[in-house]
Motif scaffolding. Structure first.
Motif, PDB file in Angstrom:
ATOM      1  N   GLN A  20       6.757   9.366  18.831  1.00 53.57           N
ATOM      2  CA  GLN A  20       7.760   9.169  19.875  1.00 53.57           C
ATOM      3  C   GLN A  20       7.708   7.756  20.451  1.00 53.57           C
ATOM      4  O   GLN A  20       8.741   7.182  20.808  1.00 53.57           O
ATOM      5  CB  GLN A  20       7.553  10.205  20.980  1.00 53.57           C
ATOM      6  N   LEU A  21       6.500   7.197  20.534  1.00 53.87           N
ATOM      7  CA  LEU A  21       6.331   5.865  21.124  1.00 53.87           C
ATOM      8  C   LEU A  21       6.710   4.738  20.169  1.00 53.87           C
ATOM      9  O   LEU A  21       6.982   3.616  20.596  1.00 53.87           O
ATOM     10  CB  LEU A  21       4.878   5.681  21.584  1.00 53.87           C
ATOM     11  N   ALA A  65      -1.536  12.210  31.249  1.00 52.14           N
ATOM     12  CA  ALA A  65      -2.148  10.899  31.481  1.00 52.14           C
ATOM     13  C   ALA A  65      -3.202  10.602  30.418  1.00 52.14           C
ATOM     14  O   ALA A  65      -3.282   9.474  29.895  1.00 52.14           O
ATOM     15  CB  ALA A  65      -2.780  10.854  32.874  1.00 52.14           C
ATOM     16  N   LEU A  66      -3.987  11.603  30.081  1.00 53.09           N
ATOM     17  CA  LEU A  66      -5.015  11.415  29.057  1.00 53.09           C
ATOM     18  C   LEU A  66      -4.381  11.163  27.687  1.00 53.09           C
ATOM     19  O   LEU A  66      -4.845  10.300  26.936  1.00 53.09           O
ATOM     20  CB  LEU A  66      -5.917  12.642  28.985  1.00 53.09           C
ATOM     21  N   LEU A  67      -3.327  11.912  27.366  1.00 55.42           N
ATOM     22  CA  LEU A  67      -2.692  11.764  26.054  1.00 55.42           C
ATOM     23  C   LEU A  67      -2.061  10.387  25.894  1.00 55.42           C
ATOM     24  O   LEU A  67      -2.194   9.748  24.842  1.00 55.42           O
ATOM     25  CB  LEU A  67      -1.639  12.857  25.868  1.00 55.42           C
ATOM     26  N   ARG A  68      -1.407   9.884  26.916  1.00 54.10           N
ATOM     27  CA  ARG A  68      -0.802   8.555  26.835  1.00 54.10           C
ATOM     28  C   ARG A  68      -1.879   7.475  26.753  1.00 54.10           C
ATOM     29  O   ARG A  68      -1.744   6.496  26.010  1.00 54.10           O
ATOM     30  CB  ARG A  68       0.123   8.317  28.028  1.00 54.10           C
ATOM     31  N   PHE A 122      -0.582  -1.930  25.828  1.00 57.60           N
ATOM     32  CA  PHE A 122      -0.605  -2.313  27.244  1.00 57.60           C
ATOM     33  C   PHE A 122       0.684  -1.900  27.947  1.00 57.60           C
ATOM     34  O   PHE A 122       0.666  -1.587  29.145  1.00 57.60           O
ATOM     35  CB  PHE A 122      -0.877  -3.807  27.362  1.00 57.60           C
ATOM     36  N   LYS A 123       1.786  -1.862  27.207  1.00 53.97           N
ATOM     37  CA  LYS A 123       3.023  -1.341  27.797  1.00 53.97           C
ATOM     38  C   LYS A 123       2.859   0.132  28.168  1.00 53.97           C
ATOM     39  O   LYS A 123       3.297   0.572  29.246  1.00 53.97           O
ATOM     40  CB  LYS A 123       4.185  -1.515  26.823  1.00 53.97           C
ATOM     41  N   ILE A 124       2.240   0.896  27.287  1.00 57.64           N
ATOM     42  CA  ILE A 124       2.027   2.322  27.561  1.00 57.64           C
ATOM     43  C   ILE A 124       1.175   2.507  28.809  1.00 57.64           C
ATOM     44  O   ILE A 124       1.502   3.308  29.698  1.00 57.64           O
ATOM     45  CB  ILE A 124       1.352   3.004  26.350  1.00 57.64           C
ATOM     46  N   LEU A 125       0.084   1.772  28.901  1.00 53.95           N
ATOM     47  CA  LEU A 125      -0.812   1.916  30.050  1.00 53.95           C
ATOM     48  C   LEU A 125      -0.168   1.436  31.343  1.00 53.95           C
ATOM     49  O   LEU A 125      -0.471   1.955  32.428  1.00 53.95           O
ATOM     50  CB  LEU A 125      -2.116   1.149  29.808  1.00 53.95           C
ATOM     51  N   ALA A 126       0.713   0.459  31.260  1.00 55.58           N
ATOM     52  CA  ALA A 126       1.347  -0.086  32.467  1.00 55.58           C
ATOM     53  C   ALA A 126       2.417   0.836  33.035  1.00 55.58           C
ATOM     54  O   ALA A 126       2.784   0.717  34.214  1.00 55.58           O
ATOM     55  CB  ALA A 126       1.962  -1.455  32.164  1.00 55.58           C
TER      56      ALA A 126
END
Length: 294
Positions: A20-21, A65-68, A122-126
């Protein structure tokens, strides 16, 4: 069997998240997206995402949150593999049972695919989809930058590349692998604790566990490189031997390497005593590292 079931479940969930990402694209950038998907969606164990999610579960952390966070970490790990396989690095043709990205596409596309996977992490975490607390997101980003950069994985890779010019002793090999392999494994455990709001004492116990486990994992990898079946392992073997590089097996010997793994595994288990029987899946993962054949 409980561990293997959880490992498979988490690997499947992370693969779906990555699908999906990293959606297919149309237009001039389509080849880049195909190369990213070729690397990221390949059949991997997803050990680092496993540790993010299982560690976070100790503290009842939010699963999304953990999965992302786990998916972001897998993007960084995958980028490192894409670049590691390049002709200017290890020059490997096979990874996760399929052609490496520079073989399936070309070298330039492989470099760009790795770059894009790194920045995507880093986009995902942000994103506030990962966590509603900006301080948590910032800490996850900061620690991943440390673990993947010059003081972590990339620094370890540089030491690895320098081996061709000079021989390495056990201390140098240990330092190299604590950075190259161990830093991201340590981050995977730390990230789960960050998302879960773990106490300082819990984080300390987990840090010790991850440090010993990460080194044991790399020694097991060196043993597989020396004794494994390439068709089973799914990547090019005997590469260190072909390049004249030292590793734990060349320095310690096969039996010496196995003794070192057993010592590290015992230490890793001791660190988990802090959790008083609540970390059974993590304990089982130590046995997996000891016994893995692929």
């Amino acid at each position: 069997m409980e561990f293997e079931t959880r490992l498979t479940e988490i690997a499947d969930k992370v693969t779906v998240a990555l699908d999906q990402l990293i959606p297919p694209a149309q237009g001039p950038e389509a080849d880049l997206m195909r190369a990213m998907r070729h690397a990221a969606l390949a059949n991997g164990k997803r050990m680092r995402p496993f540790y993010v999610i299982e560690t976070g579960a100790l503290f009842d952390a939010d699963h999304k949150a953990l999965l992302r966070t786990a998916a972001a970490l897998e993007c960084v790990h995958t980028y490192s593999l894409v670049h590691d396989d390049l002709p200017c690095m290890d020059d490997d043709d096979l990874r996760r049972g399929q052609p490496t990205v520079h073989k399936a596409f070309d070298e330039a596309t492989a470099v760009l695919a790795g770059d894009a996977l790194l920045t995507l992490a880093f986009k995902i975490l942000a994103s506030d989809e990962t966590h509603n607390d900006p301080a948590v997101r910032l800490r996850l980003i900061e620690r991943l930058a440390d673990a993947s950069g010059a003081t972590g994985m990339v620094g370890g890779q540089m030491i690895d590349m320098l081996q061709e010019a000079s021989p390495r002793d056990l201390n140098t090999i240990t330092r190299m692998q604590r950075l190259k392999t161990g830093a991201l494994i340590s981050y995977s455990v730390e990230a789960g604790a960050i998302v879960g709001g773990a106490s300082a004492n819990a984080k300390h116990a987990l840090a010790g566990f991850a440090q010993d486990l990460g080194l044991a994992y790399q020694i097991a990898d060196d043993l597989l490189d020396a004794t494994g079946d390439q068709d089973v392992v799914g990547k090019t073997l005997r590469s260190d031997e072909a390049a004249g590089k030292a590793n734990f097996v060349t320095i310690l010997g096969i039996e010496g390497a196995r003794e070192r793994i057993n010592l590290l595994a015992a230490q890793a288990r001791q660190h988990l005593d802090f959790f008083r029987g609540r970390a059974n899946i993590l304990l089982q993962s130590v046995d997996y590292v000891l016994d893995r054949t692929r």
